[in-house]
Design an enzyme around this catalytic site. Structure first.
Site, PDB file in Angstrom:
ATOM      1  N   LYS A 162       0.865  -1.182   0.000  1.00 45.93           N
ATOM      2  CA  LYS A 162       0.000   0.000   0.000  1.00 45.93           C
ATOM      3  C   LYS A 162       0.896   1.224   0.000  1.00 45.93           C
ATOM      4  O   LYS A 162       2.035   1.165   0.473  1.00 45.93           O
ATOM      5  CB  LYS A 162      -0.886   0.023   1.260  1.00 45.93           C
ATOM      6  CG  LYS A 162      -2.143   0.841   1.097  1.00 45.93           C
ATOM      7  CD  LYS A 162      -3.197   0.052   0.346  1.00 45.93           C
ATOM      8  CE  LYS A 162      -4.407   0.879   0.039  1.00 45.93           C
ATOM      9  NZ  LYS A 162      -5.517   0.018  -0.416  1.00 45.93           N
ATOM     10  N   GLY A 222      -5.485   2.720  -7.375  1.00 47.58           N
ATOM     11  CA  GLY A 222      -6.100   3.790  -6.599  1.00 47.58           C
ATOM     12  C   GLY A 222      -6.597   3.338  -5.235  1.00 47.58           C
ATOM     13  O   GLY A 222      -6.608   2.156  -4.910  1.00 47.58           O
ATOM     14  N   ASP A 223      -6.979   4.305  -4.435  1.00 47.87           N
ATOM     15  CA  ASP A 223      -7.663   4.107  -3.156  1.00 47.87           C
ATOM     16  C   ASP A 223      -8.301   5.466  -2.868  1.00 47.87           C
ATOM     17  O   ASP A 223      -8.538   6.244  -3.802  1.00 47.87           O
ATOM     18  CB  ASP A 223      -6.670   3.660  -2.066  1.00 47.87           C
ATOM     19  CG  ASP A 223      -7.361   3.142  -0.803  1.00 47.87           C
ATOM     20  OD1 ASP A 223      -7.795   1.984  -0.788  1.00 47.87           O
ATOM     21  OD2 ASP A 223      -7.503   3.912   0.185  1.00 47.87           O
ATOM     22  N   SER A 229      -7.989  -5.675 -10.744  1.00 48.90           N
ATOM     23  CA  SER A 229      -6.664  -5.135 -11.079  1.00 48.90           C
ATOM     24  C   SER A 229      -5.766  -6.246 -11.612  1.00 48.90           C
ATOM     25  O   SER A 229      -5.012  -6.053 -12.570  1.00 48.90           O
ATOM     26  CB  SER A 229      -6.006  -4.526  -9.834  1.00 48.90           C
ATOM     27  OG  SER A 229      -6.476  -3.217  -9.592  1.00 48.90           O
TER      28      SER A 229
END
Ligand code: NDP
Ligand code: 2IT
Length: 449
Positions: free
Chosen positions: A130, A169-170, A381
Site C-alpha cells: 500500500k 487507486g484508493d 486489477s
C-alpha cells in the site's frame, strides 16, 4: 475490549506494538488477524516454528520520501510519500495509493498488512502493498493535482515495475490521478509498461469493470452470504456509507439486484432519500462536478440532508460501510442489529471497530469483513494485469463474469474455512485463516525469506 489469545500469540502481538510505536491502526489490523490464528498454529505447528507470523508482520521494504510541489500561485508545498512493500511471496507487490491528509505510516501499514491476506484470497498471483501521501486533494485545481502526481511518481517510479510493484487507486486516487502518474512513469523510464499501474483509463490499457469492481464485488459477496440463508437483495432496504468510487458502484449493483439504497454520505453529512438514491445524480455530483453530497437536495427537495449525521441510525436490512476505517463503532453495530439489519458487508477497509465486529459476530447476523468482501477491486486489477501482459482487452460481460466467479470462490473459501476451524458462519476467521494459510505455505516453500 479485546479477545483472549494464546500466550504465544499475545507475546508476538506485544512485540509488534513495541516495534511499531504509535501505529494504532496497524496494531488493530494485526490483532484482528492474530485473534483468528490460534487453531491454525495448533494444526500446523511448523508455521509457528518457522515464525511465519512474525515475518509477515514485518514489511519486506518501507519507502518514505519527500514530495515537493507548487500550487497555482507558485507557493511551494512539501508532502510525504509512502510505499510499504509488505509481502511478495505470491506475486509482485500490489495495492492502492491513498491521498488523504490523515495518511501516516500507521495507516499505510494497516492497509498493506490487510492487502496481503485479501490478495491471497483472490487466488491470483499478487503480493501485498500500500502507499500514498498526506496530500489533501480537496479544493485543488486539476493542474495542482497533475503537478503533485508527477512529483510523487518522480520519486516512486524507481521502486515500481510490472514484475516488482504495481500500485492502483484508493481514497483520493482515481482514474485522473492514475493517468497523470502513468504519464510520468512512461516519460521517466522511456518504457510503455502498461502493467505497472492498474485502474488506468480505457484508452491506454485500462480494464473494463475495474471502476465498478470493488462495489460490484462487495455486493456479489453479500449476495452469496444472503444465499446461505435463502435470501437475496430483492426488496431489501439498504444503506451505503460514503459516496466515492466504492459506494457509487455498490449502490449501482444493489439497485440492479432489486434492493433499494435509501442513504449515502460523505465526511460532512448524510443524505436520506426514502424513494431510493438517484444514482445518476450522485455520479454527476461526485464523478463529474467533484462537489459535496449535500448538493443532492438541489434536485431532490424531499430528500433529507443531515450535516454530521450518523448513517448507522437509519433502520435497514443491509448495511455496507464504503467510506473509511473505524467509521462504524460498537454502539453503531448495536443500533444496526437492534433495528433488524440482517447483513453487513464492508466495501471499505477496516470500517468496523473491534467492538463493532464483536457485536456483529455475537448477534449472529451475516458479517463480511473488508478483506474478503472488497477483494473484487484488486482482483480486477489482477485481471487488468493479465490483459496488459497478453496485450489484449476483454469485454465488459466477460470481465464481469470473471469477477463474479472470483467473489463466489472467495465466499466459498471463507465459509468452508470457518467451518473447518470450528466457527461456522464466522467470515472473519474464515478470511484471516484462508488468506494466512496461502501466504504462509508459499513462504514455507521458499525457505527463510
Ligand atoms: P473515494 O476517495 O472515491 O471515496 C471515499 C469516500 O469516503 C468519500 O465519500 C469520502 O468523503 C469518504 N471518506 C473518506 N475518508 C473519510 C473520513 N476520514 N471520514 C469520513 N468519510 C471519509 O475512495 P474509495 O471509494 O476508493 O474508497 C473507499 C473505501 O474503500 C476505503 O476504505 C478504501 O480503502 C476502500 N477500498 C477501495 C478500493 C478501490 O478499488 N478504490 C478497493 C478496496 C477497498 P469525503 O469526500 O468527504 O472525504
Ligand atoms: O484496498 C484495495 O484493495 C485497493 N485499494 C485496490 C488495490 C488494487 O491494487 O487494485
Amino acid at each position: 475490549m479485546s479477545t483472549q489469545m494464546s500466550e504465544r500469540l499475545e507475546n508476538v502481538y506485544q512485540e509488534i506494538i513495541k516495534r511499531n510505536p504509535g501505529e494504532v491502526e496497524f496494531h488493530q489490523a494485526v490483532r484482528e488477524v492474530l485473534e483468528s490464528l490460534g487453531p491454525v498454529l495448533v494444526k500446523y505447528p511448523e508455521l509457528a516454528e518457522q515464525k511465519i507470523i512474525e515475518r509477515i508482520a514485518e514489511p519486506e521494504r518501507q519507502i518514505i520520501f519527500r514530495v515537493p510541489w507548487q500550487d497555482d500561485k507558485g507557493e511551494i508545498h512539501i508532502n510525504r510519500g509512502f510505499r510499504v512493500e509488505f509481502n511478495s511471496s505470491l506475486g509482485p507487490y500490489k495495492g492502492g495509493l491513498r491521498f488523504h491528509p490523515s495518511v501516516y505510516l500507521g495507516i499505510i501499514k494497516f492497509l498493506g498488512f490487510e492487502q496481503i491476506f485479501k490478495n491471497a484470497l483472490t487466488g491470483l498471483p499478487i503480493g501485498g502493498a500500500k502507499g500514498g501521501s498526506d496530500f489533501d486533494p480537496k479544493g485543488k485545481s486539476d493542474n495542482e493535482i497533475m503537478r503533485f502526481c508527477q512529483s510523487f511518481m518522480t520519486e516512486l517510479y524507481r521502486h515500481l515495475g510490472e514484475y516488482t510493484d504495481v500500485p492502483a487507486g484508493d481514497i483520493g486516487v482515481g482514474g485522473r490521478e492514475i493517468g497523470y502518474m502513468f504519464g510520468q512513469y512512461k516519460r521517466i523510464t522511456n518504457r510503455y509498461e502498461s502493467g505497472v499501474l492498474t485502474g488506468k483509463g480505457l484508452h491506454y490499457g485500462g480494464s473494463l469493470v475495474r471502476t465498478e469492481a470493488t462495489g460490484y464485488g462487495a455486493v456479489y459477496f453479500v449476495s452469496e452470504m444472503l444465499r446461505t440463508k435463502k435470501q437475496s437483495f430483492g426488496g431489501k432496504t439498504c444503506i451505503v456509507s460514503g459516496s466515492g468510487n466504492v459506494a457509487i458502484y455498490t449502490i449501482e449493483k444493489i439497485h440492479e439486484l432489486g434492493g433499494k439504497v435509501i442513504a449515502c454520505s460523505d465526511s460532512n453529512g448524510v443524505i436520506i432519500d426514502k424513494k431510493g438514491i438517484d444514482l445518476d445524480f450522485v455520479k454527476q455530483i461526485k464523478e463529474v462536478e467533484r462537489r459535496r453530497i449535500k448538493a443532492y437536495t438541489e434536485k431532490h427537495s424531499d430528500a433529507i440532508y443531515q450535516p454530521g449525521g450518523k448513517i448507522w441510525d437509519i433502520p435497514c436490512d443491509v448495511a455496507m460501510p464504503c467510506a473509511t476505517q473505524n467509521e462504524l463503532n460498537g454502539k453503531d453495530a448495536e443500533k444496526l442489529v437492534k433495528n433488524g439489519c440482517v447483513a453487513v458487508g464492508e466495501g471499505a477497509n477496516m470500517p468496523t471497530t473491534p467492538e463493532g465486529i464483536r457485536v456483529f459476530l455475537e448477534s449472529g447476523i451475516l458479517y463480511g469483513p473488508g478483506k474478503a468482501t472488497n477483494a473484487g477491486g484488486v482482483a480486477t486489477s489482477a485481471l487488468e494485469m493479465q490483459q496488459n501482459a497478453s496485450r489484449d482487452s476483454w469485454t465488459f460481460e466477460y470481465t464481469e463474469k470473471r469477477l463474479a466467479k472470483i467473489m463466489s470462490n472467495i465466499h466459498e473459501l471463507c465459509f468452508e474455512t470457518a467451518e473447518e476451524f470450528g466457527t461456522p458462519g464466522n467470515y472473519v476467521n474464515g478470511a484471516n485463516i484462508a488468506g494466512f494459510m496461502n501466504v504462509g505455505q508459499a513462504m514455507l516453500s521458499m525457505g527463510l525469506i
